[in-house]
Design an enzyme around this catalytic site. Structure first.
Site, PDB file in Angstrom:
ATOM      1  N   ARG A  36     -11.197   2.293   0.349  1.00  0.00           N
ATOM      2  CA  ARG A  36     -10.806   2.162   1.754  1.00  0.00           C
ATOM      3  C   ARG A  36     -11.987   2.390   2.692  1.00  0.00           C
ATOM      4  O   ARG A  36     -12.053   1.787   3.771  1.00  0.00           O
ATOM      5  CB  ARG A  36      -9.663   3.125   2.073  1.00  0.00           C
ATOM      6  CG  ARG A  36      -8.329   2.666   1.515  1.00  0.00           C
ATOM      7  CD  ARG A  36      -7.201   3.601   1.829  1.00  0.00           C
ATOM      8  NE  ARG A  36      -5.912   2.970   1.530  1.00  0.00           N
ATOM      9  CZ  ARG A  36      -4.748   3.587   1.592  1.00  0.00           C
ATOM     10  NH1 ARG A  36      -4.693   4.855   1.958  1.00  0.00           N
ATOM     11  NH2 ARG A  36      -3.629   2.947   1.310  1.00  0.00           N
ATOM     12  N   LYS A 197      11.140   1.889  -8.506  1.00  0.00           N
ATOM     13  CA  LYS A 197      12.448   1.948  -7.856  1.00  0.00           C
ATOM     14  C   LYS A 197      12.863   0.640  -7.204  1.00  0.00           C
ATOM     15  O   LYS A 197      12.120   0.064  -6.410  1.00  0.00           O
ATOM     16  CB  LYS A 197      12.462   3.061  -6.804  1.00  0.00           C
ATOM     17  CG  LYS A 197      12.328   4.466  -7.374  1.00  0.00           C
ATOM     18  CD  LYS A 197      12.434   5.503  -6.273  1.00  0.00           C
ATOM     19  CE  LYS A 197      12.360   6.915  -6.824  1.00  0.00           C
ATOM     20  NZ  LYS A 197      12.489   7.931  -5.750  1.00  0.00           N
ATOM     21  N   GLY A 350      -0.940  -0.396  -3.251  1.00  0.00           N
ATOM     22  CA  GLY A 350      -0.450   0.640  -4.136  1.00  0.00           C
ATOM     23  C   GLY A 350      -1.057   0.614  -5.525  1.00  0.00           C
ATOM     24  O   GLY A 350      -2.258   0.397  -5.706  1.00  0.00           O
ATOM     25  N   GLY A 373       2.730   0.495   1.743  1.00  0.00           N
ATOM     26  CA  GLY A 373       4.017   0.362   2.420  1.00  0.00           C
ATOM     27  C   GLY A 373       3.973  -0.570   3.601  1.00  0.00           C
ATOM     28  O   GLY A 373       4.952  -1.277   3.887  1.00  0.00           O
TER      29      GLY A 373
END
Length: 396
Positions: A36, A197, A350, A373
Site C-alpha cells: 500500500r 462467508k 483482501g 471492502g
C-alpha cells in the site's frame, strides 16, 4: 464518471493534503508488507515534481479513538523515506500548533506524515472542527486511498467539501477499473468468488448473477451452497447463517443467464493443520469427521478452463486455506489461470491480493485492487463517500 485527478488541476507549488492508505502490517516495529505504501508513490512523486509541499494523512489499525504507541506511524514514515529515497518527517500529532508550525516551515518537495488520523475521535465522526483544523494546513485535497473510501470520515470525505479536491493516481485507477467492470465487462465475463462467508458477499453474488456469464464459487463459502443442496459435508465448518442466502442465490441462478458453478470435488483433511492427512474426494463423499479445506483438482481444472476463455475475469477470495501448503493448490490454479488469461484480469482485494503476491503473479494481472471492502461495496452499487465527494472530471 471519471474523477478529477491531480493532472486535471494546477497543483504547482500548492500545499497538498493527501489522504493515503498506510494501513500496513507491522512486526517488531517494521513494515512487513509495503504494497500500500508503494501504491502511493506515483502520486507523491508527481506532487513533489510540481513543487508541492506534501502533507500525508492515514490511519493504521484500530486504535480506540486515542493515541496508542502500537499504531503510531513512525515505522511507516521510515519505510516511505526508504522508498522515496528522500526524508519524510513524521509529526507526533494530527493537528495543533506544532503541526501548523512544521507545515509552515516546509519547502517545495518536502514530505511530512501526520500522526494516525484515528488517534483523534473526531476523525470517524467526520467532525467539522477536525475538517477545518486540517484544512488550514493545505491548499488542495488529494484522496489516494480508495481502500478507505467507504468510510465517511474527516480525512476521507470531509476535507473534499472545504478544499479543491481531486483523486490521486491510485484512486483514479481503482475507480476506472471497477467502473469498467460493472458498466461494460468484456464477454464472456467470468467471476470467481471465494473466502469464508456467504453473508459477507451476498450482495456481490446477487449483483454478479445479473451481470456475469459464469460465477465460480470456491472457498469455505462454497460449503454453504453445497449444504443448501442437501449434501453431507462431514466436519466441514459451514456458515449456518449463510444457508438461507445460498438457497436464495441458487434459486435466482436457476432462472438467470449467469451460470453459477460449484465445486465437484474437494480436498478433505482430518484436521485443520499443515500436517493433516488430506486427499481429494467428491463433494458428496467427505468422510465423517473430515473437513473440506480447498477445491479439488477436477474443480480447479474446470475453473482454470473457464478463466482461460474469458474476456474479463474478476476474482475475490481464495479457493481454500492457501496459507497452508496442502490446501493452496486451488487458489494457485486460479491465480495461474488468470496470469495466463488473454482477457482483462482484475483481482479484488483482501486475501486474493495476498495470494497473487505469494505466488509471484501480481505483476501479470491487469489490475490488483487494494480496496478490500471498498471494492465489494463499489461493485454492489453502493455510493462510497470518499469517491462521491470528489468532483467529476468534466466539472474541472
Amino acid at each position: 464518471m471519471a474523477k478529477r485527478t491531480v493532472r486535471d488541476f494546477d497543483v504547482a507549488g500548492k500545499r497538498a493534503l493527501v489522504r493515503v492508505d498506510f494501513n500496513v502490517p507491522l512486526k517488531d516495529g517494521r513494515v512487513t508488507d509495503d504494497t500500500r505504501i508503494r501504491a502511493s508513490l506515483p502520486t507523491i512523486a508527481y506532487l513533489r515534481e510540481q513543487g508541492c509541499r506534501v502533507i500525508l494523512m492515514s490511519h493504521l489499525g484500530r486504535p480506540k479513538d486515542a493515541p496508542d504507541p502500537a499504531f503510531a506511524l513512525d515505522p511507516v514514515a521510515m519505510r516511505l523515506g526508504q522508498l522515496l529515497e528522500a526524508p519524510v518527517r513524521k509529526l507526533s500529532d494530527l493537528t495543533g500548533p506544532g503541526v501548523e508550525a512544521a507545515v509552515a516551515s516546509m519547502k517545495p518537495g518536502d514530505v511530512v506524515l501526520l500522526e494516525n488520523s484515528r488517534f483523534d475521535p473526531r476523525e470517524k465522526r467526520n467532525d467539522p472542527a477536525l475538517v477545518y483544523d486540517l484544512a488550514r494546513l493545505g491548499d488542495i485535497y488529494v484522496n489516494d486511498a480508495f481502500s478507505a473510501a467507504h468510510r465517511a470520515h474527516a480525512t476521507t470525505a470531509g476535507l473534499a467539501t472545504v478544499l479543491p479536491a481531486m483523486a490521486g493516481f491510485q484512486m483514479a485507477r481503482e475507480v476506472a477499473a471497477l467502473e469498467a467492470l460493472v458498466a461494460e465487462p468484456k464477454r464472456p465475463f467470468v467471476v470467481v468468488l471465494g473466502g469464508s462467508k456467504v453473508t459477507d458477499k451476498i450482495k456481490v453474488i446477487d449483483r454478479f448473477l445479473d451481470l456475469a456469464d459464469q460465477l465460480l464459487i470456491g472457498g469455505a463459502m462454497s460449503l454453504a451452497f453445497l449444504k443448501a443442496k442437501g449434501l453431507s459435508l462431514g466436519a466441514s465448518k459451514v456458515e449456518e447463517e449463510g444457508l438461507p442466502y445460498a438457497e436464495e442465490a441458487l434459486k435466482k441462478a436457476a432462472g438467470a443467464k449467469c451460470e453459477l458453478v460449484l465445486p465437484t470435488d474437494i480436498v478433505a483433511a482430518d484436521s485443520f493443520a499443515e500436517d493433516a492427512a488430506a486427499w481429494a474426494v467428491g463433494v458428496d463423499a467427505i468422510p465423517d469427521g473430515w473437513m473440506g479445506l480447498d477445491i479439488g483438482p477436477a474443480t480447479a481444472e474446470k475453473y482454470a478452463a473457464a478463466i482461460a476463455t474469458a474476456g474479463e475475469v474478476f476474482w475475490n477470495g481464495p479457493m481454500g486455506v492457501f496459507e497452508m501448503t496442502p490446501f493452496a493448490d486451488g487458489t494457485r490454479a486460479v491465480a495461474e489461470a488468470m496470469a495466463a488469461c488473454p482477457g482483462v484480469t482484475v483481482v479484488g482485494g483482501g486475501d486474493s491480493v495476498a495470494a497473487v503476491n505469494k505466488f509471484g503473479l501480481a505483476s501479470r494481472m491487469d489490475h490488483v485492487s487494494l480496496g478490500g471492502g471498498a471494492s465489494l461495496e463499489y461493485i454492489e452499487g453502493s455510493d462510497l463517500p470518499g469517491v462521491v465527494a470528489l468532483p467529476d472530471k468534466e466539472q474541472a
